[in-house]
Write an enzyme that holds these catalytic residues in place. Structure first.
Site, short mmCIF file in Angstrom:
data_model
loop_
_atom_site.label_atom_id
_atom_site.label_comp_id
_atom_site.label_asym_id
_atom_site.label_seq_id
_atom_site.Cartn_x
_atom_site.Cartn_y
_atom_site.Cartn_z
N ARG A 198 -18.47 5.85 -7.60
CA ARG A 198 -18.22 4.59 -6.90
C ARG A 198 -19.46 4.22 -6.08
O ARG A 198 -20.14 5.08 -5.54
CB ARG A 198 -17.00 4.72 -5.98
CG ARG A 198 -15.66 4.67 -6.72
CD ARG A 198 -14.49 4.75 -5.77
NE ARG A 198 -14.42 6.03 -5.12
CZ ARG A 198 -14.83 6.30 -3.89
NH1 ARG A 198 -15.32 5.34 -3.12
NH2 ARG A 198 -14.75 7.52 -3.40
N TYR A 257 -18.00 2.56 -14.25
CA TYR A 257 -17.47 3.80 -13.70
C TYR A 257 -16.05 3.61 -13.16
O TYR A 257 -15.77 2.61 -12.47
CB TYR A 257 -18.38 4.35 -12.60
CG TYR A 257 -17.67 5.49 -11.89
CD1 TYR A 257 -17.54 6.72 -12.52
CD2 TYR A 257 -17.04 5.30 -10.67
CE1 TYR A 257 -16.81 7.73 -11.94
CE2 TYR A 257 -16.31 6.32 -10.07
CZ TYR A 257 -16.20 7.52 -10.72
OH TYR A 257 -15.45 8.53 -10.15
N GLY A 258 -15.22 4.60 -13.37
CA GLY A 258 -13.81 4.65 -12.94
C GLY A 258 -13.43 3.73 -11.79
O GLY A 258 -12.93 2.63 -12.00
N CYS A 298 -11.60 16.16 -2.66
CA CYS A 298 -11.19 17.13 -1.63
C CYS A 298 -9.86 17.78 -1.93
O CYS A 298 -9.21 18.30 -1.02
CB CYS A 298 -11.20 16.47 -0.26
SG CYS A 298 -12.87 16.06 0.30
N ASP A 354 -3.33 10.88 -6.91
CA ASP A 354 -4.38 10.10 -6.24
C ASP A 354 -3.85 8.99 -5.35
O ASP A 354 -4.46 8.69 -4.33
CB ASP A 354 -5.33 9.51 -7.29
CG ASP A 354 -6.68 9.09 -6.71
OD1 ASP A 354 -7.30 9.89 -6.00
OD2 ASP A 354 -7.10 7.94 -6.95
N ARG A 406 -15.63 13.53 -15.17
CA ARG A 406 -14.18 13.31 -15.04
C ARG A 406 -13.48 13.45 -16.38
O ARG A 406 -14.09 13.37 -17.45
CB ARG A 406 -13.92 11.89 -14.52
CG ARG A 406 -14.49 11.62 -13.13
CD ARG A 406 -13.44 11.59 -12.07
NE ARG A 406 -14.00 11.64 -10.73
CZ ARG A 406 -13.25 11.70 -9.63
NH1 ARG A 406 -11.94 11.70 -9.71
NH2 ARG A 406 -13.81 11.78 -8.45
P1 GTP Z 1 -10.61 12.46 -6.37
O1 GTP Z 1 -10.12 12.35 -7.77
O2 GTP Z 1 -12.07 12.19 -6.24
O3 GTP Z 1 -9.82 11.63 -5.42
O4 GTP Z 1 -10.52 14.03 -5.96
P2 GTP Z 1 -9.31 14.98 -5.54
O5 GTP Z 1 -8.98 14.80 -4.11
O6 GTP Z 1 -8.19 14.86 -6.50
O7 GTP Z 1 -9.97 16.43 -5.67
P3 GTP Z 1 -9.78 17.56 -6.79
O8 GTP Z 1 -8.43 18.19 -6.73
O9 GTP Z 1 -10.21 17.04 -8.09
O10 GTP Z 1 -10.83 18.64 -6.27
C1 GTP Z 1 -12.19 18.33 -6.09
C2 GTP Z 1 -13.04 19.58 -6.10
O11 GTP Z 1 -12.62 20.44 -5.05
C3 GTP Z 1 -12.92 20.36 -7.39
O12 GTP Z 1 -14.17 20.88 -7.75
C4 GTP Z 1 -11.97 21.47 -7.05
O13 GTP Z 1 -12.20 22.61 -7.81
C5 GTP Z 1 -12.25 21.70 -5.56
N1 GTP Z 1 -11.04 22.16 -4.84
C6 GTP Z 1 -9.80 21.66 -4.94
N2 GTP Z 1 -8.92 22.35 -4.17
C7 GTP Z 1 -9.64 23.32 -3.56
C8 GTP Z 1 -9.29 24.38 -2.65
O14 GTP Z 1 -8.14 24.55 -2.24
N3 GTP Z 1 -10.32 25.17 -2.22
C9 GTP Z 1 -11.61 25.00 -2.65
N4 GTP Z 1 -12.53 25.83 -2.19
N5 GTP Z 1 -11.95 24.03 -3.53
C10 GTP Z 1 -10.99 23.20 -3.98
C1 SPV Z 2 -12.00 8.82 -5.95
O1 SPV Z 2 -13.24 8.67 -5.86
O2 SPV Z 2 -11.28 8.91 -4.94
C2 SPV Z 2 -11.38 8.92 -7.28
C3 SPV Z 2 -12.18 8.56 -8.42
O3 SPV Z 2 -10.20 9.20 -7.38
S1 SPV Z 2 -12.31 6.83 -8.55
O4 SPV Z 2 -11.32 6.36 -9.49
O5 SPV Z 2 -13.64 6.56 -9.04
O6 SPV Z 2 -12.09 6.21 -7.27
MN MN Z 3 -9.30 9.53 -5.38
#
Ligand code: GTP
Ligand code: SPV
Ligand code: MN
Length: 592
Positions: A67, A195-196, A248, A273, A365
């Site tokens: 983004r 991009y997404g 995160c 999400d 992704r």
């Molecule tokens: P968006 O799709 O961008 O909104 O991300 P999200 O909040 O869904 O995060 P996601 O679960 O995809 O995790 C993002 C990164 O953080 C990945 O590389 C995961 O492996 C890592 N991660 C997720 N949960 C944990 C955790 O509990 N501990 C650690 N150390 N890393 C984590």
């Molecule tokens: C984020 O960035 O929080 C995502 C990926 O979930 S996007 O769809 O690009 O916003």
């Molecule tokens: Mn997100």
């Protein structure tokens, strides 16, 4: 034919001058035809159809992998309505500027008309959008992420009540990139990115930026939250929603697999999400997931960290910016298998591990239908949604924030959300690892003045007889050597256990300067040193005194739009912290 829709499509076609217009029906035949075209044009690549059936790969230009917040605008008649945290552009200026870029931009291209539904079919909370785009990749992604085609067109009928989402690739250059939101016109115009979050306009644009605007007018909340049901060994399911900034941990938490020692526990995924939260007639808060698929982060996703995700992405998945192996499979950093000897990296170049470069982009992704998730809940398409008993706020903080605390009530919870901070990640372009304020994980997504947004949260809580309890968590605390103190992923269920038991009024807690912390945490079968445990719950008073100063300066940026309740909570915390001597046991509430 809906006259409002056909008139708008005609108007946009006059501006963009496509060679053809294709109305998407959402059928299987249409999907194959779109894929064939994308493969023929080189826009996408086939992966091994025996090892990864129905899976395809897309590589994007290097400057179009995340983004672009600096190019994202809220275009309201009055600048104040966008607030201090958003980029603002006058609607007229934005329409004019973008019209120049859209002008003839689709010549020799097809314009795809994509009617889509955000939310379950038949839900009173669902909303309809129509995206116009010249990108097949976007059309194929929208097909996964939303309920798209005939189903949405039928739901729309002859109504004019739909979000007009115009998207164009133009030349995909940054200086022609703008993502503009016109909440007063229920319209989004995005150009120059595929991009997404910039281009799949049902997601952040409609469901959060436009959605939050609608929610404020109509009395509901559009949030950057995962939703899951946590089932205990007795079979009770408690629903939680969690807001964590991009990259995160929302996807991982939403499809968590319990550790072996927590027999009988299960996690049921509703969304990863976005959550739309409505106060119900029963005084509880009800959540739906407006999306139909997951657009998940690939790096770090492995059999160990997220086995449900690994299982769901073996078929019908679009991969973006991962490495392609000679066998036609995919690989990324943190996938848990040794790197292949060679492959084609996310830039499309020959790659070997010895080069020491990223095989996959840090924001690579996968796009996958939600129905393919092994842990998907039976309730995920319930038109009424699910009742939320606990809300989690959390960021990525190497220090400061303890593993978990429960806030002392709704307003204290809103304050904890409003003052959230997190280290920046690769989900947005720019420097990563920099701490920034990201209220409720909505900094890049709130479609109006954030001070008013906080007021809306306060008002919503006051109206709930049975509001969710609000918690703050931090899975990302590090030791002095830079190692994560907490194992995270599946082990996060230990913290969720305490949270759901608190939400049900069962588990014990101790008062601390921040709120309640666990009297006891289930650590059975987990090897965690006393030292690490102590550090995870350490509340460093000196650090918190400085933090309060940062918070004060941040909250001041909202001027008199910031609700008084937030200042009241800040003052309460300030008082607790200043009463506690540096180095004291901050677990004990000074008032006790
Ligand atoms: P968006 O799709 O961008 O909104 O991300 P999200 O909040 O869904 O995060 P996601 O679960 O995809 O995790 C993002 C990164 O953080 C990945 O590389 C995961 O492996 C890592 N991660 C997720 N949960 C944990 C955790 O509990 N501990 C650690 N150390 N890393 C984590
Ligand atoms: C984020 O960035 O929080 C995502 C990926 O979930 S996007 O769809 O690009 O916003
Ligand atoms: Mn997100």
């Amino acid at each position: 034919m809906n006259p409002f829709l056909s008139r708008w499509v005609e108007e946009i076609a006059q501006l963009t001058c496509p060679e053809k217009i294709h109305w998407c029906d959402g059928s299987e035949g249409e999907k194959s035809a779109l894929l064939q075209q994308a493969l023929a044009s080189g826009g996408m690549e086939e992966l091994s159809q025996t090892l990864l059936p129905g899976c395809y790969l897309r590589r994007t230009p290097e400057h179009d992998t995340a983004r672009t917040e600096q190019l994202t605008f809220i275009c309201t008649g009055k600048k104040e309505d966008a607030g201090p945290t958003n980029n603002w552009m006058a609607p007229r200026e934005a329409y004019e500027k973008l019209s120049l870029i859209f002008d003839h931009s689709m010549a020799e291209r097809t314009l795809y008309v994509i009617p889509f539904l955000m939310g379950p079919l038949g839900s009173p909370y669902s909303r309809i959008g129509v995206q116009l785009t010249d990108s097949i990749y976007v059309a194929l992604n929208m097909r996964i992420m939303t309920r798209m085609g005939q189903v949405a067109l039928e739901a729309l009928g002859n109504s004019n009540n739909f979000t007009r989402c115009l998207h164009g690739k133009a030349d995909l250059e940054m200086h022609h990139r703008f993502i503009c939101h016109f909440p007063e016109d229920n319209t989004v115009w995005s150009v120059g990115s595929a991009y997404g979050g910039n281009a799949l306009l049902g997601k952040k644009s409609l469901s959060l930026r436009i959605g939050s605007w609608m929610g404020q007018k109509e009395g509901w909340l559009a949030e950057h939250m995962m939703i899951a049901g946590i089932e205990d060994p007795e079979g009770n399911i408690t629903y939680v929603a969690g807001a964590f900034p991009s990259q995160c941990g929302k996807t991982n938490l939403a499809m968590l697999v319990p550790p072996p020692s927590m027999k009988g526990w299960k996690v049921h995924t509703i969304g990863d999400d976005i959550a739309w939260l409505h106060p119900g007639p029963d005084g509880r808060l009800w959540a739906i997931n407006p999306e139909a698929g997951f657009f998940g982060v690939a790096p770090g996703t492995s059999q160990k960290t997220n086995p449900n995700a690994m299982a769901m992405i073996q078929k019908n998945t679009i991969y973006t910016n991962v490495l392609k192996t000679p066998e036609g499979t995919v690989w990324w950093e943190g996938v848990g298998t040794p790197p292949p000897e060679q492959g084609i990296d996310w830039r499309g170049r020959h790659w070997t591990p010895a080069q020491g470069e990223h095989a996959a982009h840090p924001n690579a992704r996968f796009t996958v239908p939600a129905a393919q998730c092994p842990s998907i809940s039976k309730e995920w398409q319930n038109p009424q949604g699910v009742p939320v008993s606990a809300i989690l706020f959390g960021g990525r903080r190497a220090g400061l924030q303890p593993l978990v605390y429960e806030t002392s009530g709704w307003n204290a919870g809103v304050y904890a959300g409003a003052t959230m901070s997190s280290e920046t990640t690769a989900a947005a372009m720019g420097q990563t690892g920099v701490v920034r304020r990201d209220p409720m994980a909505m900094l890049p997504f709130c479609g109006y003045h954030m001070g008013q947004y906080f007021s809306h949260w306060i008002r919503t809580g006051a109206q709930l007889q049975n509001p969710p309890k609000i918690f703050h968590v931090n899975w990302f605390r590090k030791d002095s050597k830079g190692n994560f103190l907490w194992p995270g992923f599946g082990e996060n269920l230990r913290v969720l256990q305490w949270i759901v038991e608190r939400a049900r009024g069962e588990a014990g807690a101790r008062a601390s300067v921040l709120g309640y912390i666990p009297e006891h945490l289930n650590l059975d079968g987990l090897r965690l040193s006393q030292n690490a445990f102590g550090e995870l719950f350490n509340i460093d008073i000196q650090e918190w005194r400085e933090e309060l100063e940062y918070r004060k300066r941040f909250l001041e940026t909202f001027g008199n739009v910031l609700p008084e309740e937030i200042w009241k909570e800040q003052a309460l915390l300030q008082e607790n912290i200043s009463k506690t001597p540096i180095g004291a046991d901050a677990y004990v509430h000074p008032a006790n």
